[in-house]
Design an enzyme around this catalytic site. Sequence first.
Site, short mmCIF file in Angstrom:
data_model
loop_
_atom_site.label_atom_id
_atom_site.label_comp_id
_atom_site.label_asym_id
_atom_site.label_seq_id
_atom_site.Cartn_x
_atom_site.Cartn_y
_atom_site.Cartn_z
N ASP A 264 118.34 26.15 28.68
CA ASP A 264 118.36 25.13 29.71
C ASP A 264 117.06 25.29 30.48
O ASP A 264 116.39 26.32 30.40
CB ASP A 264 119.59 25.23 30.63
CG ASP A 264 119.80 23.91 31.39
OD1 ASP A 264 118.90 23.04 31.34
OD2 ASP A 264 120.86 23.73 32.01
C1 BGC Z 1 120.12 20.54 33.26
C2 BGC Z 1 120.25 20.08 31.82
C3 BGC Z 1 119.14 19.14 31.48
C4 BGC Z 1 117.81 19.81 31.78
C5 BGC Z 1 116.60 18.96 31.45
C6 BGC Z 1 118.73 21.06 33.57
O1 BGC Z 1 118.58 21.31 34.91
O2 BGC Z 1 121.06 21.54 33.52
O3 BGC Z 1 121.50 19.49 31.61
O4 BGC Z 1 119.24 18.76 30.14
O5 BGC Z 1 117.75 20.15 33.14
O6 BGC Z 1 116.43 17.94 32.35
#
Ligand code: BGC
Length: 754
Positions: A264
């Site tokens: 993530d």
């Molecule tokens: C979120 C994800 C997301 C990623 C990219 C993160 O903060 O938890 O779900 O895909 O950001 O934007």
Amino acid sequence: MCMRNNLIAVVALSFVAAASFGQPRLRPDNIDEVVKAMTDEEKVSLLVGFKDKQFEFFEGTAAGVRGIPRLGIPATISCDGPAGLHFYPFRDNSDKTFYCTAFPVGTLTASSWDLSMMESMAAAMGDEVHEYGVDMFLGPGMNIHRNPLCGRNFEYYSEDPVLSGKMAAAYVRGIQSNGVTATIKHFAANNQETNRKDNDARISPRALREIYLKNFEIAIKEGHPGALMASYNKINGEYTQQNYDLLTTILRGEWGFDGLVLTDHGLKEGTVRAAKAGCDLMQPGDSVEVERLWNAVKEGTLTRKELDRNVRNVLRYIVSTPRYQGYKFSDAPDLISHSDLARKVAGESIVMLKNDGGTLPLKGNKKVAVYGIGSEDFVAVGIGSGHVVAKHVASMRESLTAAGFNLDQDLAGYYKAVVDLDHTTKKLADAMDWLSYVSWGYEKKVAEPDVPLNLLPKQAVDNDVAIIVISRNAGEGYDRTIEGDFDLSALERKLIDRVSEEFHSKGKKVVVVLNIGGVIETVSWKNQVDAILLPWQPGQEGAYAVADVLTGKVNPSGKLTMTFPVSALDHPSSANFPNCPQNGESEEGLKKNFDYTEYTEGIWVGYRHFNTRGVEVSYPFGYGLSYTTFEYSRPVVKASAGGFTASVTVTNTGSVAGKEVVEVYVSAPSGGLEKPSRELKAFGKTDLLAPGESQTLTFTVPAYELASFNEAASRWETASGAYTVHFGASVEDIRATGTFSIRKPRYWKVHDVL
Ligand code: BGC
């Protein structure tokens, strides 16, 4: 020059110098050869994604993977979901707009319990991904609804792992039918937003295996996603992104996942540990991560074998991408047909919670008084990376007018003026903030105003029916609160009290529409109103879908994918969840549910707790009403290949056409592990049945899916004995049963990890 810039220079130079000297160019069948031809610098550069402006293809791209031109490796990009493609509608270098379709959120689409519809919707979504030139889509989000207060529940599906896993698998199949990659996220146990980047989820092996990993296991085996995103949080003391047992032993070893694992997004300590654990791609990367990997390669702490393994996984992803395959995207997906689909899916998924005395559909009720700011400021999807910027989000004012209702103009004008003023003020105050509001939905929706009720007596005379829209937003980075969010606010209570009193005194009905992202309290007010519709956050056309159900154009067939409890505190997880009043102010109390969260409830999540222990709920898991009635008959259950096959016939016994969701629960024999009274093992939905029409649904459940996890022995096991199969209209409304027996217990030994 920093390490990363050095690497980029090396990659560019090697392209110029070596392109013509017979270097291999990446093909699906020469990945090993390309890996051999790569320098260590190139390998490291491939494992650390980018989000630099210089590489950013589109405003709003989540991240990308660097290219290595000399080896025919293009840079590829990923964008967020999961309710549609998330990026900015405007670009500096273009006069065109890049709007996407805001489809209904995960909680609503799962309420359809309709796998083929989920797959078709995701196929349309994937078409936007493809036609807008994106290679990887960061969805579906599929964490379990452990507690109603989790801020991101709207992106996710259910409190049940089977429903969640099968819905995610259908979604993955739909997205990937376009030749783009779907990413299941957030693996795993990312069940709260408070301190989401560092919280340690302390969970028993059994609860992990049966609840928090099970849905991912199903999605992988039935959907074959190309990618998986490791969550931010820790599980039992170890970051998921750095957990070898999770990412390699279980994910690849036990489940056979052969796609790409990425982090993530954001920098985390322990890059090398992550790479060793089987986390292939650091997203989006940074020079720090490049440096860490580079040093580890030099020192041998990251072995060549590990490095090459991760590189191969990235290359396998790259050869699958449209960009590698030279697809010429149009930047012109068919947004019109997709918006029609978004409306259809929302309509098919809306849950009707209450309909006393046939209040709905609103036949002949032409004059409507609509209350609540959500009637104008309708919430299509939630906040954060899961937000989708649609060109237009329909309001209830618009959809009800289009459906032929005469709206009370004083009320409609009042709410429109409040919303217009709020938006103008925000735009004037800070244009950038406004952009972020539009792009991420970050700013909270317009607050519920204290609508003047002096005209209420007149409104109750002038109109045939009242509709009250209760709306909520929620999203990434914070969890919901009980006061004013799970519970209704004082203003909302006042609205329900006064409107119901006044309209009922004139013999007129009151309908509530719940335009919400997470479960709310319903017990204290549901008896005051006549009908309740639950469209959740139903996407850009959701207001039209609500109108379709209100008019009877669509007969509701959605069912709850989670329990509506009497109180949020009735969930055992509320003993250990942020914003529940149990922590205290001691030093330890402040760490609790922030630094770490104890999942002391084990497997007793949602209906597993409520149904087994007979705890009263407001609306049970699997519940939802229709404008018609269904009878279940001829249940047949047979043991088969260690599991069972079952069928049941559903007949429409009412007077309008409708669809019925059938839920198949199993009760295990006693003597084995302690189990919930009933567990969902399969489900199906009938076609649209005309009055009097019948359909037989059949189900097959293999032995492994009946198993529970014995943590002392580290194995899945099915006990021998007599099993009962329940065909339910909800977990509490069992319409037919059958039995089958398993003669010998069965075991599936797995690794003693986590
Ligand atoms: C979120 C994800 C997301 C990623 C990219 C993160 O903060 O938890 O779900 O895909 O950001 O934007």
